[in-house]
Design a protein around this motif. Structure first.
Motif, PDB file in Angstrom:
ATOM      1  N   ASN A  94       1.692-100.577  18.035  1.00  0.00           N
ATOM      2  CA  ASN A  94       1.814-100.331  19.476  1.00  0.00           C
ATOM      3  C   ASN A  94       2.521-101.493  20.159  1.00  0.00           C
ATOM      4  O   ASN A  94       3.445-101.293  20.956  1.00  0.00           O
ATOM      5  CB  ASN A  94       0.421-100.135  20.086  1.00  0.00           C
ATOM      6  CG  ASN A  94       0.437-100.012  21.602  1.00  0.00           C
ATOM      7  OD1 ASN A  94       0.702-100.979  22.312  1.00  0.00           O
ATOM      8  ND2 ASN A  94       0.128 -98.838  22.110  1.00  0.00           N
ATOM      9  N   LEU A 154      -1.070 -95.159  19.090  1.00  0.00           N
ATOM     10  CA  LEU A 154      -0.257 -94.784  20.246  1.00  0.00           C
ATOM     11  C   LEU A 154      -0.930 -93.829  21.217  1.00  0.00           C
ATOM     12  O   LEU A 154      -0.377 -93.575  22.289  1.00  0.00           O
ATOM     13  CB  LEU A 154       1.057 -94.150  19.756  1.00  0.00           C
ATOM     14  CG  LEU A 154       1.981 -95.061  18.946  1.00  0.00           C
ATOM     15  CD1 LEU A 154       3.068 -94.245  18.265  1.00  0.00           C
ATOM     16  CD2 LEU A 154       2.595 -96.133  19.837  1.00  0.00           C
ATOM     17  N   ASP A 155      -2.078 -93.271  20.878  1.00  0.00           N
ATOM     18  CA  ASP A 155      -2.695 -92.236  21.711  1.00  0.00           C
ATOM     19  C   ASP A 155      -4.056 -92.689  22.238  1.00  0.00           C
ATOM     20  O   ASP A 155      -5.055 -92.630  21.525  1.00  0.00           O
ATOM     21  CB  ASP A 155      -2.849 -90.945  20.912  1.00  0.00           C
ATOM     22  CG  ASP A 155      -3.367 -89.785  21.749  1.00  0.00           C
ATOM     23  OD1 ASP A 155      -3.609 -89.993  22.955  1.00  0.00           O
ATOM     24  OD2 ASP A 155      -3.531 -88.683  21.203  1.00  0.00           O
ATOM     25  N   SER A 197       4.204 -94.285  23.604  1.00  0.00           N
ATOM     26  CA  SER A 197       4.421 -92.868  23.303  1.00  0.00           C
ATOM     27  C   SER A 197       4.441 -92.019  24.562  1.00  0.00           C
ATOM     28  O   SER A 197       4.934 -90.893  24.555  1.00  0.00           O
ATOM     29  CB  SER A 197       3.333 -92.348  22.363  1.00  0.00           C
ATOM     30  OG  SER A 197       2.057 -92.433  22.980  1.00  0.00           O
ATOM     31  N   GLU A 237      -0.165 -88.962  15.860  1.00  0.00           N
ATOM     32  CA  GLU A 237       0.471 -89.636  16.992  1.00  0.00           C
ATOM     33  C   GLU A 237       1.738 -90.373  16.562  1.00  0.00           C
ATOM     34  O   GLU A 237       2.715 -90.447  17.317  1.00  0.00           O
ATOM     35  CB  GLU A 237      -0.502 -90.581  17.691  1.00  0.00           C
ATOM     36  CG  GLU A 237      -1.148 -91.645  16.831  1.00  0.00           C
ATOM     37  CD  GLU A 237      -2.473 -92.113  17.413  1.00  0.00           C
ATOM     38  OE1 GLU A 237      -2.480 -93.178  18.073  1.00  0.00           O
ATOM     39  OE2 GLU A 237      -3.493 -91.429  17.214  1.00  0.00           O
ATOM     40  N   THR A 253       4.473 -87.686  16.043  1.00  0.00           N
ATOM     41  CA  THR A 253       4.890 -87.189  17.359  1.00  0.00           C
ATOM     42  C   THR A 253       5.836 -88.176  18.029  1.00  0.00           C
ATOM     43  O   THR A 253       6.862 -87.789  18.608  1.00  0.00           O
ATOM     44  CB  THR A 253       3.662 -86.946  18.259  1.00  0.00           C
ATOM     45  OG1 THR A 253       2.850 -85.918  17.671  1.00  0.00           O
ATOM     46  CG2 THR A 253       4.077 -86.502  19.650  1.00  0.00           C
ATOM     47  N   PHE A 254       5.517 -89.455  17.947  1.00  0.00           N
ATOM     48  CA  PHE A 254       6.378 -90.484  18.542  1.00  0.00           C
ATOM     49  C   PHE A 254       7.729 -90.522  17.834  1.00  0.00           C
ATOM     50  O   PHE A 254       8.780 -90.639  18.479  1.00  0.00           O
ATOM     51  CB  PHE A 254       5.686 -91.845  18.452  1.00  0.00           C
ATOM     52  CG  PHE A 254       6.410 -92.947  19.179  1.00  0.00           C
ATOM     53  CD1 PHE A 254       6.739 -92.820  20.519  1.00  0.00           C
ATOM     54  CD2 PHE A 254       6.750 -94.128  18.524  1.00  0.00           C
ATOM     55  CE1 PHE A 254       7.403 -93.845  21.199  1.00  0.00           C
ATOM     56  CE2 PHE A 254       7.405 -95.152  19.191  1.00  0.00           C
ATOM     57  CZ  PHE A 254       7.736 -95.001  20.529  1.00  0.00           C
ATOM     58  N   ARG A 273       9.784 -87.747  19.147  1.00  0.00           N
ATOM     59  CA  ARG A 273      10.239 -87.997  20.511  1.00  0.00           C
ATOM     60  C   ARG A 273      11.394 -88.999  20.527  1.00  0.00           C
ATOM     61  O   ARG A 273      12.330 -88.868  21.320  1.00  0.00           O
ATOM     62  CB  ARG A 273       9.086 -88.507  21.383  1.00  0.00           C
ATOM     63  CG  ARG A 273       8.042 -87.452  21.720  1.00  0.00           C
ATOM     64  CD  ARG A 273       7.239 -87.848  22.949  1.00  0.00           C
ATOM     65  NE  ARG A 273       8.112 -87.976  24.103  1.00  0.00           N
ATOM     66  CZ  ARG A 273       8.031 -88.971  24.993  1.00  0.00           C
ATOM     67  NH1 ARG A 273       7.136 -89.947  24.839  1.00  0.00           N
ATOM     68  NH2 ARG A 273       8.840 -89.024  26.014  1.00  0.00           N
TER      69      ARG A 273
END
Length: 294
Positions: free
Chosen positions: A133, A160-161, A203, A227, A230-231, A234
């Motif tokens: 992070n 990140l979440d 994120s 997470e 997902t990052f 993105r």
């Protein structure tokens, strides 16, 4: 013991990098308390090595230089000179102090890049779990402040979440009422409004363009799997070059990444190190060719 001045810290780090020894340093940062660090890796005389600022894992509230040893040694084994940072921990130092210290250390490292990595050495950010992070956040800050240039960001099971609601995390915790990741987030963010800040939760940033290329690695049963992936997606959608991989042999991640007993990471070390080598190679520009008169 008085802190080692910045110039002397750079000289000590350069000696360690030249000799291939692991050495602890105290780095003076402008307007801040000195921060501890440890240098890993060996740069052969006359050669250029990637230079990595590394953030250890530990859910924002625990961990230290010893916990960063596993990943730092793997990075060094892939050819890098690594400076692993003992960043301040929550709750005594909540957001944004750890990332501001991290950015100040990045500026210091960039100024010393030729001494540590050789002429033309490129600077990278790396971290595991909470350190992932911080690495992603410092990459955002470097972009927004237009300095220093970052060659890449290496994120291993990045945390990140803050909602701690992904399926991979629920599976890892077996729906336990106490979740160390959720507790770490609470202490790091210190107040709910900070969860909206992109430097606290990269994120959640609405602007991910113009960032450095990223390498994202997770384990198959990794609590941070969802997470992190997902990052990575993105970042790709924002036009960033991303290499992401799920390592099936990586068990007990992310804990194995910063476990001082180094249990659970041995089986995947070769694969992780190969990913590092390939990432350094892919993000290093070829040396300039001399122009010859016709």
């Amino acid at each position: 013991m008085s802190p080692v001045p910045s110039s002397r810290s750079a000289e000590a780090a350069a000696r360690a990098a030249a000799q291939g020894v692991e050495a602890d340093l105290s780095i003076e940062l402008p307007g801040r308390e000195p921060v501890g660090a440890r240098v890993y890796g060996q740069r052969a005389k006359g050669e250029v090595a990637p230079l990595v600022l590394h953030f250890h894992g530990g859910t924002f509230v625990c961990g230290g230089l010893d916990n960063g040893r596993n990943v730092a040694r793997l990075l060094a084994g892939a050819g890098a000179v690594v400076v692993s940072l003992a960043y301040p921990l929550a709750p005594q130092s909540p957001f944004p102090e750890p990332i501001e210290v991290g950015y100040a250390a990045l500026e210091w490292l960039y100024k010393q890049r030729t001494k540590l990595g050789g002429k033309g050495s490129q600077v990278y950010l790396a971290g595991e779990e909470a350190g992932g992070n911080l690495a992603a956040a410092v990459a955002l800050i470097a972009r927004d402040r237009a300095h220093p240039p970052i060659a890449g960001q290496i994120l291993l099971s990045p945390m990140l979440d803050p909602c701690a609601g992904t399926a991979s995390l629920r599976n890892a915790t077996s729906d336990a009422t106490e979740c160390r990741w959720a507790s770490g987030w609470e202490k790091y963010l210190s107040c709910p409004s900070n969860a909206m800040h992109p430097y606290a939760v990269p994120s959640g940033s609405l602007r991910l363009s113009a960032l450095a290329p990223a390498l994202v690695l997770v384990g198959a049963d990794d609590a941070m799997h969802d997470e992190a992936m997902t990052f990575a997606n993105r970042l790709r959608a924002a036009g960033i070059e991303v290499t992401s991989s799920v390592l099936p042999s990586a068990s007990n991640w992310p804990k194995a990444l910063y476990d001082t007993e180094n249990t659970g990471c041995v089986a995947c070390e070769a694969a992780v190190q190969q990913h590092f080598r390939e990432f350094f190679s892919a993000t290093t520009p070829p040396p300039p060719t001399a122009d010859h008169p016709s």
